[in-house]
Motif scaffolding. Structure first.
Motif, PDB file in Angstrom:
ATOM      1  N   ILE A 125     -17.598  -9.837   0.367  1.00  0.00           N
ATOM      2  CA  ILE A 125     -17.919  -8.430   0.575  1.00  0.00           C
ATOM      3  C   ILE A 125     -16.907  -7.857   1.854  1.00  0.00           C
ATOM      4  O   ILE A 125     -16.670  -6.752   1.399  1.00  0.00           O
ATOM      5  CB  ILE A 125     -19.367  -8.705   1.370  1.00  0.00           C
ATOM      6  N   LEU A 126     -16.456  -8.756   2.664  1.00  0.00           N
ATOM      7  CA  LEU A 126     -15.512  -8.058   3.416  1.00  0.00           C
ATOM      8  C   LEU A 126     -14.164  -7.980   2.655  1.00  0.00           C
ATOM      9  O   LEU A 126     -13.343  -6.891   2.810  1.00  0.00           O
ATOM     10  CB  LEU A 126     -14.976  -8.893   4.641  1.00  0.00           C
ATOM     11  N   ALA A 127     -14.007  -8.751   1.489  1.00  0.00           N
ATOM     12  CA  ALA A 127     -12.567  -8.747   0.875  1.00  0.00           C
ATOM     13  C   ALA A 127     -12.718  -7.340  -0.065  1.00  0.00           C
ATOM     14  O   ALA A 127     -12.013  -6.760  -0.316  1.00  0.00           O
ATOM     15  CB  ALA A 127     -12.507 -10.126  -0.151  1.00  0.00           C
ATOM     16  N   VAL A 128     -14.100  -7.265  -0.562  1.00  0.00           N
ATOM     17  CA  VAL A 128     -14.201  -5.930  -1.347  1.00  0.00           C
ATOM     18  C   VAL A 128     -13.772  -4.705  -0.679  1.00  0.00           C
ATOM     19  O   VAL A 128     -13.063  -3.652  -1.106  1.00  0.00           O
ATOM     20  CB  VAL A 128     -15.679  -5.741  -1.864  1.00  0.00           C
ATOM     21  N   PHE A 129     -14.187  -4.560   0.857  1.00  0.00           N
ATOM     22  CA  PHE A 129     -13.867  -3.431   1.521  1.00  0.00           C
ATOM     23  C   PHE A 129     -12.509  -3.370   1.986  1.00  0.00           C
ATOM     24  O   PHE A 129     -12.027  -2.446   1.922  1.00  0.00           O
ATOM     25  CB  PHE A 129     -14.801  -3.505   2.817  1.00  0.00           C
ATOM     26  N   LYS A 130     -11.794  -4.410   1.967  1.00  0.00           N
ATOM     27  CA  LYS A 130     -10.460  -4.618   2.685  1.00  0.00           C
ATOM     28  C   LYS A 130      -9.496  -4.147   1.356  1.00  0.00           C
ATOM     29  O   LYS A 130      -8.647  -3.290   1.719  1.00  0.00           O
ATOM     30  CB  LYS A 130      -9.932  -6.119   2.862  1.00  0.00           C
ATOM     31  N   ILE A 131      -9.560  -4.632   0.247  1.00  0.00           N
ATOM     32  CA  ILE A 131      -8.998  -4.121  -0.884  1.00  0.00           C
ATOM     33  C   ILE A 131      -9.243  -2.632  -1.252  1.00  0.00           C
ATOM     34  O   ILE A 131      -8.402  -1.947  -1.685  1.00  0.00           O
ATOM     35  CB  ILE A 131      -9.589  -4.991  -2.303  1.00  0.00           C
ATOM     36  N   ALA A 132     -10.527  -2.063  -1.310  1.00  0.00           N
ATOM     37  CA  ALA A 132     -10.801  -0.793  -1.315  1.00  0.00           C
ATOM     38  C   ALA A 132     -10.095   0.004  -0.291  1.00  0.00           C
ATOM     39  O   ALA A 132      -9.645   1.168  -0.536  1.00  0.00           O
ATOM     40  CB  ALA A 132     -12.526  -0.548  -1.153  1.00  0.00           C
ATOM     41  N   PHE A 133     -10.116  -0.398   1.062  1.00  0.00           N
ATOM     42  CA  PHE A 133      -9.400   0.482   2.020  1.00  0.00           C
ATOM     43  C   PHE A 133      -8.022   0.745   1.765  1.00  0.00           C
ATOM     44  O   PHE A 133      -7.343   1.579   1.975  1.00  0.00           O
ATOM     45  CB  PHE A 133      -9.610  -0.121   3.477  1.00  0.00           C
ATOM     46  N   ARG A 134      -7.273  -0.495   1.058  1.00  0.00           N
ATOM     47  CA  ARG A 134      -5.948  -0.657   1.085  1.00  0.00           C
ATOM     48  C   ARG A 134      -5.613   0.325  -0.197  1.00  0.00           C
ATOM     49  O   ARG A 134      -4.677   1.004  -0.104  1.00  0.00           O
ATOM     50  CB  ARG A 134      -5.666  -1.994   0.423  1.00  0.00           C
ATOM     51  N   ARG A 135      -6.425   0.121  -1.216  1.00  0.00           N
ATOM     52  CA  ARG A 135      -6.198   1.112  -2.341  1.00  0.00           C
ATOM     53  C   ARG A 135      -6.454   2.659  -1.998  1.00  0.00           C
ATOM     54  O   ARG A 135      -5.549   3.499  -2.444  1.00  0.00           O
ATOM     55  CB  ARG A 135      -7.150   0.591  -3.477  1.00  0.00           C
ATOM     56  N   MET A 136      -7.336   2.700  -1.025  1.00  0.00           N
ATOM     57  CA  MET A 136      -7.697   4.269  -0.751  1.00  0.00           C
ATOM     58  C   MET A 136      -6.304   4.580   0.008  1.00  0.00           C
ATOM     59  O   MET A 136      -6.129   6.021  -0.110  1.00  0.00           O
ATOM     60  CB  MET A 136      -9.032   4.424   0.231  1.00  0.00           C
ATOM     61  N   LYS A 137      -6.087   3.798   0.982  1.00  0.00           N
ATOM     62  CA  LYS A 137      -4.765   4.155   1.803  1.00  0.00           C
ATOM     63  C   LYS A 137      -3.601   4.540   0.720  1.00  0.00           C
ATOM     64  O   LYS A 137      -2.899   5.550   0.955  1.00  0.00           O
ATOM     65  CB  LYS A 137      -4.254   3.096   2.478  1.00  0.00           C
ATOM     66  N   ARG A 138      -3.375   3.872  -0.157  1.00  0.00           N
ATOM     67  CA  ARG A 138      -2.330   4.363  -1.206  1.00  0.00           C
ATOM     68  C   ARG A 138      -2.633   5.518  -1.866  1.00  0.00           C
ATOM     69  O   ARG A 138      -1.720   6.249  -2.308  1.00  0.00           O
ATOM     70  CB  ARG A 138      -1.980   3.076  -2.113  1.00  0.00           C
ATOM     71  N   VAL A 139      -3.956   5.856  -2.191  1.00  0.00           N
ATOM     72  CA  VAL A 139      -4.272   6.874  -2.821  1.00  0.00           C
ATOM     73  C   VAL A 139      -3.989   8.127  -2.098  1.00  0.00           C
ATOM     74  O   VAL A 139      -3.463   9.380  -2.652  1.00  0.00           O
ATOM     75  CB  VAL A 139      -6.001   7.168  -3.113  1.00  0.00           C
ATOM     76  N   PHE A 140      -4.120   8.078  -0.699  1.00  0.00           N
ATOM     77  CA  PHE A 140      -3.813   9.267   0.353  1.00  0.00           C
ATOM     78  C   PHE A 140      -2.536   9.398   0.301  1.00  0.00           C
ATOM     79  O   PHE A 140      -1.781  10.445   0.400  1.00  0.00           O
ATOM     80  CB  PHE A 140      -4.313   8.789   1.783  1.00  0.00           C
ATOM     81  N   ILE A 141      -1.521   8.346  -0.036  1.00  0.00           N
ATOM     82  CA  ILE A 141      -0.018   8.405   0.224  1.00  0.00           C
ATOM     83  C   ILE A 141       0.374   8.966  -1.162  1.00  0.00           C
ATOM     84  O   ILE A 141       1.477   9.813  -1.296  1.00  0.00           O
ATOM     85  CB  ILE A 141       0.527   7.027   0.650  1.00  0.00           C
TER      86      ILE A 141
END
Length: 265
Positions: free
Chosen positions: A199-215
């Motif tokens: 579950i933590l891995a899901v959120f970690k990957i999601a936040f990492r992808r979201m950061k790239r979306v913002f950039i």
């Protein structure tokens, strides 16, 4: 130069077909580089389509500047849907932006043209799987003093992936060794500590992808509400990816059906 892991006949004499069993993704590309006879070698994948004028643009840039070891372009997913643009932003976003030398950013091996004289026989090193070879090629070019060159106008269109890669591979590998059978057998072979970690891995990957979306989302022309919508969609895609990977891990018959659907009989 085209490859298949198994030999087959095709009546196109202008192509040379190489059969290299067990070579892996980068092994096949290294074999193609060794067999090529021209000054430049273009690396494309079978699920990619170059934009019109791709080769001519790359070759002209390499001809005009001998200091470039190769040219790497920007990749996009085919189609102009929101999901295609969303996935492209966090998968290929590092290839967008301004043109220049690739000192810290690595290319993608499905969208790359190398100068034959700038590399030894294996530009992607000894890597086999789909990880590491791109970075190796960039590092070799930088060490030679002739870095790879990023050209965001050298475009490649990639078939849109059906589901994510990172979480799916992790889940499939983990649960394949954990379960070995239907889901009901978890009661006899439990390892429940892995559940919160996943579950933590899901959120970690999601936040990492979201950061790239913002950039990088600006290169996909996202509106502000499309950017905000990205996070729940990314989470949903990762959850679906995880469920699919879990089903493939615990039910080999289901895995075979999925592979037949994706790759054909």
């Amino acid at each position: 130069m085209l490859f298949r892991s198994q030999a087959f006949h095709i009546p196109l004499k202008q192509f040379k077909w190489l059969v290299v069993p067990g070579a892996g993704y980068y092994g096949l590309k290294n074999a193609g580089f060794q067999a090529a006879r021209g000054r430049y070698v273009a690396f494309w994948d079978s699920d990619c389509r170059p934009a019109p004028g791709y080769a001519l643009r790359a070759f002209r840039k390499l001809e005009s500047d001998p200091s470039k070891s190769g040219i790497a372009g920007a990749s996009f997913y085919m189609g102009d849907s929101y999901l295609s643009r969303l996935e492209a932003s966090y998968t290929f976003g590092h290839l967008y932006g301004s043109e220049g030398p690739m000192i810290e950013v690595s290319p993608m091996a499905h969208n790359l043209v190398l100068r034959k004289s700038a590399f030894k026989m294996k530009p992607f090193g000894s890597f086999v799987g789909r990880l590491g070879g791109d970075h190796h090629a960039r590092e070799v070019a930088c060490e030679s003093g002739r870095p790879l060159w990023k050209d965001p106008q050298l475009n490649m269109y990639h078939e849109r992936q059906d589901f994510g890669h990172e979480l799916g591979k992790m889940l499939e590998k983990r649960f394949a060794g954990l379960c070995g059978g239907p889901l009901i057998r978890w009661k006899t072979r439990p390892d429940w500590v892995v559940i919160p970690l996943l579950i933590l891995a899901v959120f970690k990957i999601a936040f990492r992808r979201m950061k790239r979306v913002f950039i990088y989302g600006k290169y996909m022309s996202f509106h502000w509400f499309e950017t905000l919508l990205a996070f729940p969609i990314i989470l949903l895609m990762l959850v679906l990816d995880g469920l699919l990977a879990l089903a493939m891990a615990v039910r080999p018959s289901f895995r075979n059906k999925i592979l037949r659907y994706q790759c054909g009989p």
